[in-house]
Design a protein around this motif. Structure first.
Motif, PDB file in Angstrom:
ATOM      1  N   THR A   1       0.810  -1.221   0.000  1.00  0.00           N
ATOM      2  CA  THR A   1       0.000   0.000   0.000  1.00  0.00           C
ATOM      3  C   THR A   1       0.844   1.272   0.000  1.00  0.00           C
ATOM      4  OG1 THR A   1      -0.205  -0.001   2.401  1.00  0.00           O
ATOM      5  CG2 THR A   1      -1.931  -1.140   1.161  1.00  0.00           C
ATOM      6  N   ASP A   2       2.153   1.157   0.250  1.00  0.00           N
ATOM      7  CA  ASP A   2       3.036   2.325   0.226  1.00  0.00           C
ATOM      8  C   ASP A   2       3.309   2.721  -1.221  1.00  0.00           C
ATOM      9  OD1 ASP A   2       3.485   2.683   3.047  1.00  0.00           O
ATOM     10  OD2 ASP A   2       4.704   0.863   2.980  1.00  0.00           O
ATOM     11  N   ARG A   3       3.189   4.015  -1.531  1.00  0.00           N
ATOM     12  CA  ARG A   3       3.309   4.501  -2.896  1.00  0.00           C
ATOM     13  C   ARG A   3       4.429   5.521  -3.020  1.00  0.00           C
ATOM     14  NH1 ARG A   3       1.083   0.462  -4.828  1.00  0.00           N
ATOM     15  NH2 ARG A   3       0.916   1.447  -6.836  1.00  0.00           N
ATOM     16  N   CYS A   4       5.047   5.572  -4.191  1.00  0.00           N
ATOM     17  CA  CYS A   4       6.106   6.530  -4.509  1.00  0.00           C
ATOM     18  C   CYS A   4       5.552   7.953  -4.430  1.00  0.00           C
ATOM     19  CB  CYS A   4       6.640   6.255  -5.917  1.00  0.00           C
ATOM     20  SG  CYS A   4       7.893   7.424  -6.486  1.00  0.00           S
ATOM     21  N   ASP A   5       6.294   8.837  -3.771  1.00  0.00           N
ATOM     22  CA  ASP A   5       5.873  10.227  -3.645  1.00  0.00           C
ATOM     23  C   ASP A   5       6.011  11.008  -4.955  1.00  0.00           C
ATOM     24  OD1 ASP A   5       5.099  10.192  -0.919  1.00  0.00           O
ATOM     25  OD2 ASP A   5       7.191  10.325  -0.311  1.00  0.00           O
ATOM     26  N   ARG A   6       6.732  10.476  -5.916  1.00  0.00           N
ATOM     27  CA  ARG A   6       6.903  11.162  -7.199  1.00  0.00           C
ATOM     28  C   ARG A   6       5.859  10.742  -8.228  1.00  0.00           C
ATOM     29  NH1 ARG A   6       9.703  15.479  -8.519  1.00  0.00           N
ATOM     30  NH2 ARG A   6      10.024  14.534 -10.536  1.00  0.00           N
ATOM     31  N   CYS A   7       5.563   9.430  -8.316  1.00  0.00           N
ATOM     32  CA  CYS A   7       4.720   8.971  -9.424  1.00  0.00           C
ATOM     33  C   CYS A   7       3.556   8.073  -9.003  1.00  0.00           C
ATOM     34  CB  CYS A   7       5.572   8.244 -10.457  1.00  0.00           C
ATOM     35  SG  CYS A   7       6.223   6.650  -9.897  1.00  0.00           S
ATOM     36  N   GLY A   8       3.504   7.648  -7.756  1.00  0.00           N
ATOM     37  CA  GLY A   8       2.399   6.820  -7.291  1.00  0.00           C
ATOM     38  C   GLY A   8       2.584   5.328  -7.511  1.00  0.00           C
ATOM     39  N   ALA A   9       3.708   4.908  -8.078  1.00  0.00           N
ATOM     40  CA  ALA A   9       3.988   3.474  -8.237  1.00  0.00           C
ATOM     41  C   ALA A   9       4.282   2.868  -6.863  1.00  0.00           C
ATOM     42  CB  ALA A   9       5.179   3.280  -9.172  1.00  0.00           C
TER      43      ALA A   9
ATOM     44  N   CYS B   1       9.688   4.697  -5.774  1.00  0.00           N
ATOM     45  CA  CYS B   1       9.717   3.451  -6.534  1.00  0.00           C
ATOM     46  C   CYS B   1      11.193   3.196  -6.885  1.00  0.00           C
ATOM     47  CB  CYS B   1       8.869   3.584  -7.799  1.00  0.00           C
ATOM     48  SG  CYS B   1       9.483   4.827  -8.977  1.00  0.00           S
TER      49      CYS B   1
END
Length: 60
Positions: free
Chosen positions: A14-22, A39
């Motif tokens: 559930t953790d997502r990249c702060d730049r792109c959401g991956a 990511c």
């Protein structure tokens, strides 16, 4: 980037990249105590700067 010893929870799906959401693969803990999730692509893209600033990194 070398993994540091962190007292933060492991990264999950559930953790997502702060730049792109991956899906996040790396947690970067800033000297101020804040954190950024990246990511794999963005962790590599910002790796040199994270090493330069001696930011702790947790891979998941």
């Amino acid at each position: 980037m070398q993994p540091g010893t962190l007292s933060r929870p492991e990264l999950t799906a559930t953790d997502r990249c702060d730049r792109c959401g991956a899906a996040a693969k790396v947690r970067a803990v800033l000297p101020s105590g804040g954190e950024l999730l990246f990511c794999g692509h963005h962790a590599r893209a910002h790796g040199d700067k994270m090493r330069e600033l001696d930011i702790q990194v947790q891979s998941g």
